[in-house]
Design an enzyme around this catalytic site. Structure first.
Site, PDB file in Angstrom:
ATOM      1  N   HIS A  82      46.890  64.943 -52.057  1.00  0.00           N
ATOM      2  CA  HIS A  82      45.734  64.779 -52.925  1.00  0.00           C
ATOM      3  C   HIS A  82      44.689  65.852 -52.648  1.00  0.00           C
ATOM      4  CE1 HIS A  82      42.980  62.417 -55.400  1.00  0.00           C
ATOM      5  NE2 HIS A  82      42.081  62.413 -54.426  1.00  0.00           N
ATOM      6  N   SER A 108      39.627  63.637 -58.433  1.00  0.00           N
ATOM      7  CA  SER A 108      39.646  62.342 -57.758  1.00  0.00           C
ATOM      8  C   SER A 108      38.581  61.429 -58.377  1.00  0.00           C
ATOM      9  CB  SER A 108      39.448  62.534 -56.258  1.00  0.00           C
ATOM     10  OG  SER A 108      39.750  61.354 -55.547  1.00  0.00           O
ATOM     11  N   GLU A 132      50.461  62.817 -54.300  1.00  0.00           N
ATOM     12  CA  GLU A 132      49.087  62.325 -54.208  1.00  0.00           C
ATOM     13  C   GLU A 132      48.866  61.333 -53.075  1.00  0.00           C
ATOM     14  OE1 GLU A 132      46.474  63.171 -56.001  1.00  0.00           O
ATOM     15  OE2 GLU A 132      47.081  63.784 -58.010  1.00  0.00           O
TER      16      GLU A 132
END
Length: 561
Positions: free
Chosen positions: A456, A225, A352
């Site tokens: 995610h 991330s 995601e």
């Protein structure tokens, strides 16, 4: 793979660890330039927590570039069994829930502005007493607002042991403490302090990792991330060029643009007002307590620095395009060939954006609201996107919106970046997509909309295999998947190629049977994409071609200009 017994580990300790200093039975001791540090043994090897790499950035050093740690703690022996504090951030207090184990591991979940600490994980399995091990240095995620290197989720002991690498996890300043920009005057906060902290940690690795058995000339940086965005930033920054040799990027949100100087100053001006200070009054800002800074940070989160870059609302803090630390938007650097020619692995998970969309919209989204969102975020490009995705009749358009945003923010700009890298002559690049719904449902306790989806961050527990430290267990198929990922990443750390087997990377019969050849990403190989999934990973070619061709044609990455 060669493994060692505990007695062989002690033999290794005699070489890598202290030598003349007496080793206590409850933990290994390493001699460093600052003095001796005692860690702790684990089944998988040795762990050293809370090692300082920077002078505490407090007082007058708040909003200043990091200074290298330079103080001896000798003749005492430093306690390396206690994590350093997490950097100041909202949440993660002693009474806050932490179902994903992303808060500091100590019982008090200590936070402090004095937070420039890193951790070192040394594997049980070693090559021999003369060969140095590759290093894997991890940058945590958390939208540049949350996170700590000492979270159990990022514990590196299993990864280190299965890859026969030295794993380093490091803190860096987050939120306003790490990225505030107030102006360009001599005394102003200029931002990018968190990125400079990461660079300082990599300098520490260069200068000190040999004491722990690591090879400073074989350093892989990796992150997830905002941590993977950090890897992308470092790949495009001359400041870091000599400090690492290759990278792994898990879920870079490329289409969330970094603030320009103008945007960052405008956002910083709003922050300063909310902190009850005057523009340019750094003395006032430094007089504020950390809690007051966090309060102003929370208040400014809803502000919009640039209505044409609304996606920044999902990552308000982070590196600023300053022409130095971050010379330009990262996608622009890849497009222009202005990045370091180093091997890298990059990829995403298959769903995601579900996490972000459902956080942003707590109630079902109507078709009218869908069209409003498309026009607000995409403006003149909105109609073309709606026509391309052709929304069906539905009572809730959040799933539809999540799919489109996954393509826009993650999957397609990632493909765009790796293709630009290949076009610029970097051949040693590999692409993946992670597509498995994890079995340990407690991780999504507060996020029920991610149950049964590949949201995610779902690949992170498989890279570190840390559910095993949380009294959770993988299914047999999940263990094969996790070990196959470690096999490829470990090979990459040792050889620069996820397929080029190293004798020292963990393997089993299941991995030998299941690990696929992972071709380099290029047209000649039909644009291969490793699909990490269960019961067996598969290779797909030109993954999501039609939609990514569309986004490339429309060129709506990193904001709309």
């Amino acid at each position: 793979m060669a493994t060692t017994t505990f007695f062989q580990l002690l033999g290794f300790a005699a070489h890598v660890f202290v030598g003349a200093l007496p080793t206590k039975p409850d933990g290994p001791i390493v001699r460093t330039r600052y003095g001796a540090v005692q860690g702790m043994y684990a089944e998988e090897g040795a762990i050293f927590l809370g090692l300082p790499f920077g002078v505490p950035p407090v007082g007058e050093l708040r909003w200043k570039p990091p200074r290298a740690y330079n103080t001896s703690w000798a003749p005492g022996v430093r306690d390396g069994t206690v994590p350093g504090p997490a950097c100041r951030q909202p949440g993660c207090g002693p009474t806050d829930s932490d179902y994903q184990h992303v808060c500091n591991r100590d019982k008090a979940r200590t936070q402090s502005e004095d937070c420039l600490y890193l951790n070192v994980f040394v594997p049980r399995s070693v090559l021999n007493s003369t060969i140095r091990l590759p290093v894997m240095c991890f940058f945590h995620g958390g939208s540049y607002r949350h996170g700590t290197a000492s979270a159990i989720l990022y514990d590196g002991r299993i990864l280190a042991n299965k890859t026969s690498t030295i794993v380093v996890t490091t803190n860096y300043r987050v939120g306003a403490f790490g990225f505030l920009v107030t102006g360009e005057g001599e005394g102003d906060a200029r931002g990018n302090y968190g990125t400079l902290d990461q660079i300082e940690a990599l300098k520490w690795v260069q200068q000190n990792i040999a004491d722990f058995g690591g090879d400073k000339d074989k350093v892989t940086i990796f992150g997830q991330s905002s941590g993977s965005d950090s890897v992308a930033v470092l790949l495009t920054s001359d400041r870091a060029a000599h400090l690492f040799h290759q990278g792994i990027m898990l879920s870079v949100p490329f289409s969330i643009s970094h603030k320009t100087k103008f945007e960052a100053v405008r956002f910083g001006t709003d922050f300063v007002k909310l902190a009850n200070c005057s523009t340019g009054d750094m003395k006032c800002l430094r007089s504020k307590s950390a809690d007051e800074i966090l309060h102003a940070q929370d208040e400014v989160e809803s502000y919009i620095a640039n209505p044409f870059h609304l996606l920044q609302r999902f990552m308000q803090w982070g590196p600023t395009v300053d022409g130095d630390v971050l010379p330009r938007q990262t996608l622009d650097s890849f497009a222009k060939g202005k990045f370091q020619r180093k091997p890298f692995i990059i990829g995403t998970v298959s769903q995601e954006a579900f996490l972000y969309i459902y956080q942003a919209f707590s109630n079902p989204v109507s078709k009218v609201e869908l069209y409003e969102a498309a026009l607000a975020f995409l403006r003149g490009k909105g109609p073309a996107v709606l026509h391309e995705y052709n929304p069906p009749q539905a009572s809730d358009y959040r799933p539809f919106l999540s799919h489109a945003v996954t393509d826009w923010v993650f999957e397609c700009p990632t493909r765009n970046a790796i293709r630009d890298a290949v076009t610029s002559g970097e051949d040693d690049v590999w692409l993946y997509v992670f597509d498995h719904v994890w079995s340990f449902k407690t991780f999504w306790h507060d996020f029920t909309y991610c149950q049964g989806r590949v949201c995610h961050s779902e690949d992170v527990p498989f890279v570190f295999q840390t559910p095993l430290l949380m009294n959770l267990s993988f299914t047999p198929d999940e263990q094969v998947l996790a070990d196959a990922m470690v096999y490829h990443y470990g090979n990459f750390a040792h050889t620069g190629d996820p397929n080029k087997s190293s004798l020292y990377v963990y393997t089993t019969d299941n991995i030998v049977k299941s690990a696929l050849n992972w071709p380099r990403y290029n047209k000649g190989n039909q644009f291969p994409n490793m699909n990490f999934t269960t019961p067996r990973s598969i290779m797909v070619h030109d993954y999501n071609k039609d939609k990514c061709d569309f986004w490339d044609k429309e060129d709506i990455y990193s904001g709309i200009d």
